[in-house]
Design a protein around this motif. Structure first.
Motif, short mmCIF file in Angstrom:
data_model
loop_
_atom_site.label_atom_id
_atom_site.label_comp_id
_atom_site.label_asym_id
_atom_site.label_seq_id
_atom_site.Cartn_x
_atom_site.Cartn_y
_atom_site.Cartn_z
N SER A 130 6.46 7.91 -0.81
CA SER A 130 6.14 7.58 0.58
C SER A 130 7.02 8.40 1.51
O SER A 130 8.24 8.36 1.41
CB SER A 130 6.35 6.09 0.84
OG SER A 130 6.11 5.78 2.20
N SER A 184 9.41 5.27 4.09
CA SER A 184 9.52 4.03 3.30
C SER A 184 9.72 2.81 4.18
O SER A 184 9.48 1.69 3.74
CB SER A 184 10.68 4.15 2.32
OG SER A 184 11.93 4.15 3.01
N GLY A 185 10.18 3.02 5.42
CA GLY A 185 10.45 1.89 6.30
C GLY A 185 11.91 1.51 6.37
O GLY A 185 12.29 0.63 7.13
N GLN A 230 -2.13 10.92 6.09
CA GLN A 230 -1.44 10.42 7.28
C GLN A 230 -1.95 11.14 8.53
O GLN A 230 -2.34 12.31 8.47
CB GLN A 230 0.07 10.65 7.14
CG GLN A 230 0.70 10.01 5.92
CD GLN A 230 0.59 8.50 5.93
OE1 GLN A 230 0.64 7.87 6.98
NE2 GLN A 230 0.44 7.92 4.76
N THR A 247 -1.02 6.50 12.02
CA THR A 247 -0.38 5.84 10.87
C THR A 247 1.12 6.12 10.85
O THR A 247 1.92 5.23 10.54
CB THR A 247 -1.00 6.31 9.55
OG1 THR A 247 -0.87 7.73 9.43
CG2 THR A 247 -2.49 5.95 9.50
N ARG A 252 4.21 3.31 11.17
CA ARG A 252 5.28 3.19 10.19
C ARG A 252 6.64 3.42 10.83
O ARG A 252 7.63 2.78 10.47
CB ARG A 252 5.07 4.20 9.05
CG ARG A 252 3.84 3.96 8.21
CD ARG A 252 3.86 2.59 7.55
NE ARG A 252 5.02 2.39 6.72
CZ ARG A 252 5.12 2.78 5.46
NH1 ARG A 252 4.11 3.41 4.88
NH2 ARG A 252 6.21 2.53 4.76
N GLU A 295 7.75 0.27 12.58
CA GLU A 295 8.26 -0.71 11.61
C GLU A 295 9.65 -0.31 11.13
O GLU A 295 10.53 -1.17 10.97
CB GLU A 295 7.30 -0.79 10.42
CG GLU A 295 5.92 -1.33 10.76
CD GLU A 295 4.97 -1.23 9.58
OE1 GLU A 295 5.41 -0.77 8.50
OE2 GLU A 295 3.79 -1.59 9.73
#
Length: 398
Positions: free
Chosen positions: A68, A71-72, A131, A135, A139, A142
């Motif tokens: 990813s 990843s956040g 992506q 998107t 992310r 977040e």
């Protein structure tokens, strides 16, 4: 799934992007050969801005990430850089994309699918998440929220750790005495992190030329011995190490809890090996760094350990991160990552190559003078100079 019969001009009409695949072959490294319009395959969690800018500079058409790109854990800027430059980004295709693909193969991307072109047509290799600006923005939002919570948690843990261990971290009080002399010397600390054995192998020249004090952290001590090196100091739980490694080490330091209990003490006693305990709340690799610093090391190279932003904000490591953060701050410019030490040696080799080339030019000049028959008066002086240069180059290489 195979799409047959798509040969010749028919392949050119297929939708999506077609290009040459370039694969990441080792951790943290970009493919060596990247040309404009190539499609680069990576396996990198949280794609960083520097890597993205490098890919944009090479004018790649797309990036396929096995992991990813966001990843956040924290808001990384790599994906935004790629999209802003018009580079397509497909995430989470899985590691099989790297295992089942040949560098230089022709691939086509369409709607998140990666198609491998062969003599008999196309085959769907993997499928990921394509992506776009929306998107990535979602992310990133977040990740920013998660980062605020992690920073607050990290700050609280750091303040609490400093309250408990301030005398150790600030003044070095509590660091045990060891028989190994470190004052004014280089120290190499090998932690048992991912890829530490490979990293140690790349530091062979550094070890040979600087003869640093070798500190093996836990299983890192076994890795040192496996590479033909004897650890001068071991810091860690003796139950994790072989009897031979423990017996050959110059000193064994066992981390202990605040109550003085040191797991593994019974094993060294059974083996008849002397050991000292190190009561502290930090993890073994941080204790090894403190040990080297307090005992006067001139430079500390650490391999097999990472102290990145991602590591500090990783919730799973939140209890040990304050120790790592404060220890690195204490050592400041004295501690160098193993990868940086490798770059020093690489630059040094470049200088050696330059000196060898310069010597070659000088030798050619001497031969020309000798052949001309008019340079005899200068040959003695130049010959002595050439010998001095040769001795210097030989000393640098050996």
């Amino acid at each position: 799934m195979r799409l047959s019969g798509l040969l010749g001009s028919q392949q050119e009409t297929l939708p999506g992007i077609t290009g040459t695949a370039r694969l990441q072959r080792r951790d943290g490294a970009l493919p060596q050969r990247i040309a404009a319009r190539d499609i680069v395959f990576l396996d990198r969690v949280d794609l960083d801005r520097r890597t993205a800018e490098t890919l944009v500079a090479h004018e790649v058409s797309a990036v396929i990430n096995a992991s990813s790109s966001i990843s956040g854990k924290y808001p990384n800027l790599g994906p935004e850089v790629l999209l802003a430059a018009g580079v397509k980004l497909i995430d989470d295709v899985g590691p099989e994309a790297l295992r089942g693909l040949r560098d230089g193969a022709t691939v086509r991307l369409h709607s998140g699918g990666v198609f491998l072109r062969g003599k008999r047509g196309e085959e769907l290799l993997v499928h990921g998440s394509e992506q776009d600006a929306e998107t990535v923005a979602a992310r990133m939002s977040e990740a920013k929220s998660a980062m605020s919570a992690r920073v607050a948690e990290f700050s609280t843990n750091t303040a609490e750790f400093l309250r408990r261990e301030r005398m150790l971290v600030l003044d070095g009080i509590g660091v045990p005495e060891v028989r190994v002399e470190m004052s004014g010397r280089h120290v190499l600390v090998l932690a048992p992190g991912e890829g530490h054995a490979v990293e140690l192998g790349r530091l062979r020249r550094y070890v040979r030329e600087h003869c640093p004090v070798l500190i093996g952290v836990s299983e890192g001590a076994d890795t040192l011995r496996a590479h033909g090196l004897t650890p001068d100091v071991i810091v860690g739980d003796p139950t994790l190490l072989t009897e031979r490694t423990l017996g050959e080490a110059g000193e064994v330091v066992i981390p202990a809890g605040p109550d003085g209990h040191a797991p593994g003490t019974a094993r060294v006693q059974e083996l008849g090996i002397g050991a000292v305990t190190f009561p502290a709340g930090g993890n073994p690799e941080d204790l090894a760094l403190l040990l080297a610093d307090v005992h006067g090391a001139a430079l500390v190279v650490i391999a097999g350990s990472r102290a990145s932003l991602e590591e500090f904000l990783d919730r799973e490591r939140s209890l040990s991160n304050p120790s790592t953060f404060l220890t690195r701050m204490r050592l400041a410019g004295k501690v160098v990552d193993g990868s940086a030490a490798m770059e020093f040696e690489r630059s040094r080799l470049s200088n050696i190559v330059f000196l060898v080339l310069a010597f070659g030019v000088l030798l050619m000049g001497l031969l020309a003078l000798a052949a001309s028959g008019v340079g005899a008066p200068y040959l003695t002086v130049l010959g002595g100079f050439a010998e001095a240069v040769l001795e210097f180059c030989t000393g640098m290489i050996t």
